[in-house]
Design an enzyme around this catalytic site. Structure first.
Site, PDB file in Angstrom:
ATOM      1  N   CYS A 126       0.823  -1.216   0.000  1.00  0.00           N
ATOM      2  CA  CYS A 126       0.000   0.000   0.000  1.00  0.00           C
ATOM      3  C   CYS A 126       0.853   1.261   0.000  1.00  0.00           C
ATOM      4  O   CYS A 126       0.344   2.351  -0.213  1.00  0.00           O
ATOM      5  CB  CYS A 126      -0.944   0.002   1.198  1.00  0.00           C
ATOM      6  N   ASP A 184       2.285   2.647   2.565  1.00  0.00           N
ATOM      7  CA  ASP A 184       2.203   3.426   3.801  1.00  0.00           C
ATOM      8  C   ASP A 184       3.488   3.291   4.617  1.00  0.00           C
ATOM      9  O   ASP A 184       4.142   2.255   4.589  1.00  0.00           O
ATOM     10  CB  ASP A 184       1.007   2.959   4.642  1.00  0.00           C
ATOM     11  N   CYS A 242      -2.866   5.566   5.220  1.00  0.00           N
ATOM     12  CA  CYS A 242      -4.326   5.601   5.165  1.00  0.00           C
ATOM     13  C   CYS A 242      -4.895   6.009   6.525  1.00  0.00           C
ATOM     14  O   CYS A 242      -4.162   6.072   7.516  1.00  0.00           O
ATOM     15  CB  CYS A 242      -4.840   4.226   4.780  1.00  0.00           C
ATOM     16  N   CYS A 291      -2.923  -2.707   8.624  1.00  0.00           N
ATOM     17  CA  CYS A 291      -2.481  -1.415   9.139  1.00  0.00           C
ATOM     18  C   CYS A 291      -2.118  -1.545  10.628  1.00  0.00           C
ATOM     19  O   CYS A 291      -1.190  -0.889  11.095  1.00  0.00           O
ATOM     20  CB  CYS A 291      -3.556  -0.351   8.964  1.00  0.00           C
TER      21      CYS A 291
HETATM   22 FE1  FES Z   1      -1.682  -0.085   4.201  1.00  0.00          FE
HETATM   23 FE2  FES Z   1      -3.287   1.220   5.753  1.00  0.00          FE
HETATM   24  S1  FES Z   1      -3.652   0.651   3.717  1.00  0.00           S
HETATM   25  S2  FES Z   1      -1.270   0.670   6.179  1.00  0.00           S
END
Ligand code: FES
Length: 130
Positions: free
Chosen positions: A35, A37, A60, A104
């Protein structure tokens, strides 16, 4: 956007402990390549306890809420207690995360652990004056 509960929204909109600790005793950075992040945790340790915990997260809404919750859960705990904070415990404290957002909470628990390990490895090698 996934549907977040009120608690998650609160920590997302008003995250606690955001920021950086300039003279941190330990820093832990993790990222999820899927993702994209990123999370960085900064800790201040006193008498084997987390005196202060701050974070910076580019990610996110769930990642921000998770970071905020992890920082609250970790503050005041001993290093060993804090290392035992699991992604499940974080998600439970947030009263649940959407399924596709569970990773996450992994990131948050990992980043904290990494910061603690960073502190402990510096201590072992005497790399940092205390
Ligand atoms: Fe990957 Fe939130 S979508 S950490």
């Amino acid at each position: 956007m996934p549907v977040y509960n009120e608690k998650v929204m609160d920590h997302f909109m008003n995250p606690r402990n955001v920021g950086e600790i300039a003279d941190a005793d330990g820093v832990g950075e993790v990222g999820n390549p899927v993702c994209g992040d990123m999370m960085t945790f900064y800790i201040k340790v006193k008498d084997d306890r987390l005196e202060d915990v701050k974070f910076k997260t580019f990610g996110c809404g769930a990642a921000i809420a998770v970071s905020s919750m992890v920082s609250e859960m970790a503050k005041g705990k001993t290093l060993e207690e804090a290392k035992k904070i699991t992604p499940r415990a974080v998600a439970d404290q947030l009263e649940g995360l959407p399924k596709q957002k569970f990773h996450c909470s992994n990131l948050g628990a990992q980043a904290l652990k990494k910061a603690i390990n960073n502190y402990q490895s510096q201590k072992k090698t005497g790399g940092k004056k205390k």
